[in-house]
Scaffold this active site. Sequence first.
Site, short mmCIF file in Angstrom:
data_model
loop_
_atom_site.label_atom_id
_atom_site.label_comp_id
_atom_site.label_asym_id
_atom_site.label_seq_id
_atom_site.Cartn_x
_atom_site.Cartn_y
_atom_site.Cartn_z
N CYS A 2 1.05 -1.26 0.05
CA CYS A 2 0.01 -0.07 -0.06
C CYS A 2 0.97 1.26 -0.20
CB CYS A 2 -0.88 -0.04 1.08
SG CYS A 2 -0.07 -0.01 2.65
N ASN A 5 2.04 1.45 4.48
CA ASN A 5 2.25 0.24 5.17
C ASN A 5 2.15 0.37 6.57
OD1 ASN A 5 5.34 -1.92 5.98
ND2 ASN A 5 3.40 -2.52 5.30
N CYS A 7 -1.54 0.81 7.41
CA CYS A 7 -2.86 0.39 7.46
C CYS A 7 -3.51 -0.88 6.52
CB CYS A 7 -3.91 1.61 7.17
SG CYS A 7 -3.60 3.25 8.07
N ARG A 8 -3.41 -0.45 5.30
CA ARG A 8 -4.18 -1.52 4.48
C ARG A 8 -3.11 -2.89 4.31
NH1 ARG A 8 -5.11 2.17 -0.49
NH2 ARG A 8 -3.38 3.10 0.54
N SER A 9 -1.72 -2.62 3.96
CA SER A 9 -1.08 -3.77 3.66
C SER A 9 -0.65 -4.73 4.93
CB SER A 9 0.15 -3.53 2.88
OG SER A 9 0.87 -2.68 3.50
N ASP A 120 -8.64 3.82 1.10
CA ASP A 120 -7.62 4.13 2.01
C ASP A 120 -8.31 4.68 3.20
OD1 ASP A 120 -5.45 5.18 3.45
OD2 ASP A 120 -4.84 6.58 1.94
P1 4NP Z 1 -1.93 2.64 4.04
O1 4NP Z 1 -2.48 4.10 4.69
O2 4NP Z 1 -1.30 3.03 2.68
O3 4NP Z 1 -3.02 1.79 3.93
O4 4NP Z 1 -0.78 2.41 4.99
C1 4NP Z 1 -2.00 5.47 4.57
C2 4NP Z 1 -1.32 5.64 5.57
C3 4NP Z 1 -0.77 6.83 5.79
C4 4NP Z 1 -1.02 7.79 4.71
C5 4NP Z 1 -1.63 7.56 3.80
C6 4NP Z 1 -2.30 6.31 3.80
N1 4NP Z 1 -0.18 9.19 4.85
O5 4NP Z 1 -0.75 10.08 4.15
O6 4NP Z 1 0.43 9.48 5.83
#
Ligand code: 4NP
Length: 161
Positions: A2, A5, A7-9, A120
């Site tokens: 993602c 790294n 939340c989703r992954s 997201d």
């Molecule tokens: P992820 O979520 O890609 O699922 O880990 C996010 C985590 C942080 C951010 C965006 C999405 N950020 O903009 O900091």
Amino acid sequence: MCLGNICRSPTAEGVFRHLVEEAGLTEAIQIDSAGTAAYHEGEPPDRRSAATARQRGISIGGRARRFRATDFERFTHVIAMDRSNRSDLLDLAPDDEARDKVQLLRDYDAEAASDVDVPDPYYGGDRGFDTVVDICERSCEALLAALRREHDLRTTTRRGR
Ligand code: 4NP
């Protein structure tokens, strides 16, 4: 794979690891997650992701790391959470063999319909985190079934006998 790294992954990794352990296939299948961005490198998973997964009996952990081009040599499948992640991965892929490894998680989600991205959840409310786990559970079940077919993997525990 993602963006951050956190939340989703890590959620997908935890859900998939849980299924692979239940199937007795931990020796056969190596699993990891990573992000395309470096913002959160070294951080544990977002506490909202961890809490939501925990409610479903899934523990998620590890520390955020950035995807490296060498990961294409280590893994047979590189699975992106959304089209933006996929595009970033395709930019990093050194050759066609690497590009062919890149897929979307929702390629495996029978309920995806026209929704191809795992949304997201980072800037949204708690429901977004539940949605991520729902998608990961459906998709990872199908991914495991596909890997078993592709690689003729047999369960070594009581569960699948
Ligand atoms: P992820 O979520 O890609 O699922 O880990 C996010 C985590 C942080 C951010 C965006 C999405 N950020 O903009 O900091």
